[in-house]
Design a protein around this motif. Sequence first.
Motif, PDB file in Angstrom:
ATOM      1  N   PHE A  81      47.871  58.453  20.347  1.00 27.09           N
ATOM      2  CA  PHE A  81      47.533  60.027  20.871  1.00 27.09           C
ATOM      3  C   PHE A  81      46.418  59.705  21.951  1.00 27.09           C
ATOM      4  O   PHE A  81      46.580  60.135  22.936  1.00 27.09           O
ATOM      5  CB  PHE A  81      46.964  60.766  19.674  1.00 27.09           C
ATOM      6  CG  PHE A  81      47.894  61.125  18.804  1.00 27.09           C
ATOM      7  CD1 PHE A  81      49.054  62.144  19.065  1.00 27.09           C
ATOM      8  CD2 PHE A  81      47.981  60.748  17.412  1.00 27.09           C
ATOM      9  CE1 PHE A  81      49.883  62.360  18.193  1.00 27.09           C
ATOM     10  CE2 PHE A  81      48.942  60.962  16.519  1.00 27.09           C
ATOM     11  CZ  PHE A  81      49.897  61.964  16.875  1.00 27.09           C
ATOM     12  N   ILE A  82      45.563  58.869  21.809  1.00 25.59           N
ATOM     13  CA  ILE A  82      44.479  58.587  22.780  1.00 25.59           C
ATOM     14  C   ILE A  82      44.822  57.593  23.995  1.00 25.59           C
ATOM     15  O   ILE A  82      44.548  57.694  25.082  1.00 25.59           O
ATOM     16  CB  ILE A  82      43.132  58.026  22.030  1.00 25.59           C
ATOM     17  CG1 ILE A  82      42.484  59.045  21.164  1.00 25.59           C
ATOM     18  CG2 ILE A  82      42.072  57.835  23.012  1.00 25.59           C
ATOM     19  CD1 ILE A  82      42.437  60.386  21.672  1.00 25.59           C
ATOM     20  N   GLY A  83      45.570  56.582  23.433  1.00 20.49           N
ATOM     21  CA  GLY A  83      46.223  55.610  24.148  1.00 20.49           C
ATOM     22  C   GLY A  83      47.023  56.050  25.487  1.00 20.49           C
ATOM     23  O   GLY A  83      46.704  55.599  26.622  1.00 20.49           O
ATOM     24  N   PRO A  84      47.843  57.078  25.321  1.00 15.10           N
ATOM     25  CA  PRO A  84      48.451  57.680  26.611  1.00 15.10           C
ATOM     26  C   PRO A  84      47.805  58.416  27.328  1.00 15.10           C
ATOM     27  O   PRO A  84      47.869  58.411  28.731  1.00 15.10           O
ATOM     28  CB  PRO A  84      49.524  58.663  25.705  1.00 15.10           C
ATOM     29  CG  PRO A  84      49.985  58.020  24.737  1.00 15.10           C
ATOM     30  CD  PRO A  84      48.576  57.249  24.259  1.00 15.10           C
ATOM     31  N   LEU A  85      46.494  58.986  26.784  1.00 15.89           N
ATOM     32  CA  LEU A  85      45.863  59.886  27.719  1.00 15.89           C
ATOM     33  C   LEU A  85      44.884  58.929  28.683  1.00 15.89           C
ATOM     34  O   LEU A  85      44.692  59.263  29.669  1.00 15.89           O
ATOM     35  CB  LEU A  85      44.723  60.614  26.733  1.00 15.89           C
ATOM     36  CG  LEU A  85      45.481  61.872  26.044  1.00 15.89           C
ATOM     37  CD1 LEU A  85      44.635  62.422  25.082  1.00 15.89           C
ATOM     38  CD2 LEU A  85      46.056  63.002  26.808  1.00 15.89           C
ATOM     39  N   LEU A  86      44.416  57.833  27.952  1.00 19.07           N
ATOM     40  CA  LEU A  86      43.718  56.797  28.800  1.00 19.07           C
ATOM     41  C   LEU A  86      44.692  56.351  29.800  1.00 19.07           C
ATOM     42  O   LEU A  86      44.168  55.917  30.901  1.00 19.07           O
ATOM     43  CB  LEU A  86      43.233  55.877  27.842  1.00 19.07           C
ATOM     44  CG  LEU A  86      42.014  56.239  26.964  1.00 19.07           C
ATOM     45  CD1 LEU A  86      41.467  55.119  26.060  1.00 19.07           C
ATOM     46  CD2 LEU A  86      40.789  56.840  27.630  1.00 19.07           C
ATOM     47  N   ALA A  87      45.944  55.964  29.541  1.00 21.70           N
ATOM     48  CA  ALA A  87      46.805  55.348  30.497  1.00 21.70           C
ATOM     49  C   ALA A  87      47.058  56.221  31.680  1.00 21.70           C
ATOM     50  O   ALA A  87      47.004  55.816  32.734  1.00 21.70           O
ATOM     51  CB  ALA A  87      47.922  54.907  29.771  1.00 21.70           C
ATOM     52  N   TYR A  88      47.107  57.688  31.464  1.00 19.56           N
ATOM     53  CA  TYR A  88      47.401  58.440  32.659  1.00 19.56           C
ATOM     54  C   TYR A  88      46.161  58.599  33.427  1.00 19.56           C
ATOM     55  O   TYR A  88      46.435  58.601  34.659  1.00 19.56           O
ATOM     56  CB  TYR A  88      47.928  59.665  32.021  1.00 19.56           C
ATOM     57  CG  TYR A  88      49.377  60.175  32.036  1.00 19.56           C
ATOM     58  CD1 TYR A  88      50.283  60.375  33.007  1.00 19.56           C
ATOM     59  CD2 TYR A  88      49.909  59.892  30.646  1.00 19.56           C
ATOM     60  CE1 TYR A  88      51.496  60.479  32.804  1.00 19.56           C
ATOM     61  CE2 TYR A  88      51.308  59.839  30.391  1.00 19.56           C
ATOM     62  CZ  TYR A  88      52.092  60.123  31.379  1.00 19.56           C
ATOM     63  OH  TYR A  88      53.441  60.437  31.538  1.00 19.56           O
ATOM     64  N   THR A  89      44.997  58.669  32.858  1.00 16.99           N
ATOM     65  CA  THR A  89      43.913  58.362  33.553  1.00 16.99           C
ATOM     66  C   THR A  89      43.707  57.355  34.275  1.00 16.99           C
ATOM     67  O   THR A  89      43.165  57.375  35.347  1.00 16.99           O
ATOM     68  CB  THR A  89      42.841  58.975  32.563  1.00 16.99           C
ATOM     69  OG1 THR A  89      42.954  59.929  31.790  1.00 16.99           O
ATOM     70  CG2 THR A  89      41.455  58.784  33.203  1.00 16.99           C
ATOM     71  N   LEU A  90      44.017  56.159  33.613  1.00 18.23           N
ATOM     72  CA  LEU A  90      43.678  54.823  34.602  1.00 18.23           C
ATOM     73  C   LEU A  90      44.589  54.872  35.534  1.00 18.23           C
ATOM     74  O   LEU A  90      44.415  54.348  36.789  1.00 18.23           O
ATOM     75  CB  LEU A  90      44.041  53.783  33.657  1.00 18.23           C
ATOM     76  CG  LEU A  90      43.778  52.265  34.012  1.00 18.23           C
ATOM     77  CD1 LEU A  90      42.328  52.213  34.867  1.00 18.23           C
ATOM     78  CD2 LEU A  90      44.074  51.149  33.074  1.00 18.23           C
ATOM     79  N   ALA A  91      45.930  55.323  35.509  1.00 20.91           N
ATOM     80  CA  ALA A  91      47.035  55.140  36.627  1.00 20.91           C
ATOM     81  C   ALA A  91      46.519  55.977  37.732  1.00 20.91           C
ATOM     82  O   ALA A  91      46.605  55.884  38.723  1.00 20.91           O
ATOM     83  CB  ALA A  91      48.311  55.964  36.132  1.00 20.91           C
ATOM     84  N   ALA A  92      45.834  57.408  37.444  1.00 24.62           N
ATOM     85  CA  ALA A  92      45.474  58.232  38.360  1.00 24.62           C
ATOM     86  C   ALA A  92      44.177  57.627  39.202  1.00 24.62           C
ATOM     87  O   ALA A  92      44.030  57.641  40.202  1.00 24.62           O
ATOM     88  CB  ALA A  92      44.844  59.550  37.959  1.00 24.62           C
ATOM     89  N   LEU A  93      43.302  56.885  38.412  1.00 25.59           N
ATOM     90  CA  LEU A  93      42.115  56.320  39.039  1.00 25.59           C
ATOM     91  C   LEU A  93      42.591  55.273  39.826  1.00 25.59           C
ATOM     92  O   LEU A  93      42.123  54.771  41.091  1.00 25.59           O
ATOM     93  CB  LEU A  93      41.056  55.801  37.981  1.00 25.59           C
ATOM     94  CG  LEU A  93      40.499  56.962  37.345  1.00 25.59           C
ATOM     95  CD1 LEU A  93      39.540  56.294  36.213  1.00 25.59           C
ATOM     96  CD2 LEU A  93      39.598  57.793  38.115  1.00 25.59           C
TER      97      LEU A  93
END
Length: 168
Positions: A81-93
């Motif tokens: 649950f948290i991993g995908p949210l962090l991955a999308y955030t890291l990709a955007a950054l």
Amino acid sequence: MAVVPNIFRSWRQPRVVMRALLAGGPREDWALATLMAACLVVFVSLWPAQARLAHLDAALPEAQRIPLEARIAGAAFGAIFIGPLLAYTLAALSHIVARAFGGRGTGFRVRMALFWSMLAVSPAVLLQGLVAGFIGPGPALNLVGLALGVGFLAIWGASLRVAEFEAP
């Protein structure tokens, strides 16, 4: 496209694999499936270490023990649950940073570069989980973690270069 051969090929030729993945055009379903597969591998890799910690907890008083089921549930929450949210955030950054350096890729291309890199290092992630579970903290775990980190950064860097700077 065969996933397992491409995972091992990514360790030798990450740019070639990324070009092949991006040649099919923007497929968000493929990107999301890649991310979820990578997060599932991370979740599975956490099991041995959690089992080791639960076993070591047996020496603690009952009130201080954390049952294996609770540890696995926490690992599932973090990885799935948290991993995908962090991955999308890291990709955007990373997309924003690449834009500052002249990158001209799309959000999909950058997401795919990150998500594929996460999946490409899955053999090392599983190895790290086994070392953490069977050997525990120490030089072996540090060495595997270092190899995992360097491998991930190398694959992601090469994939990001293709995604941002070889964009059509």
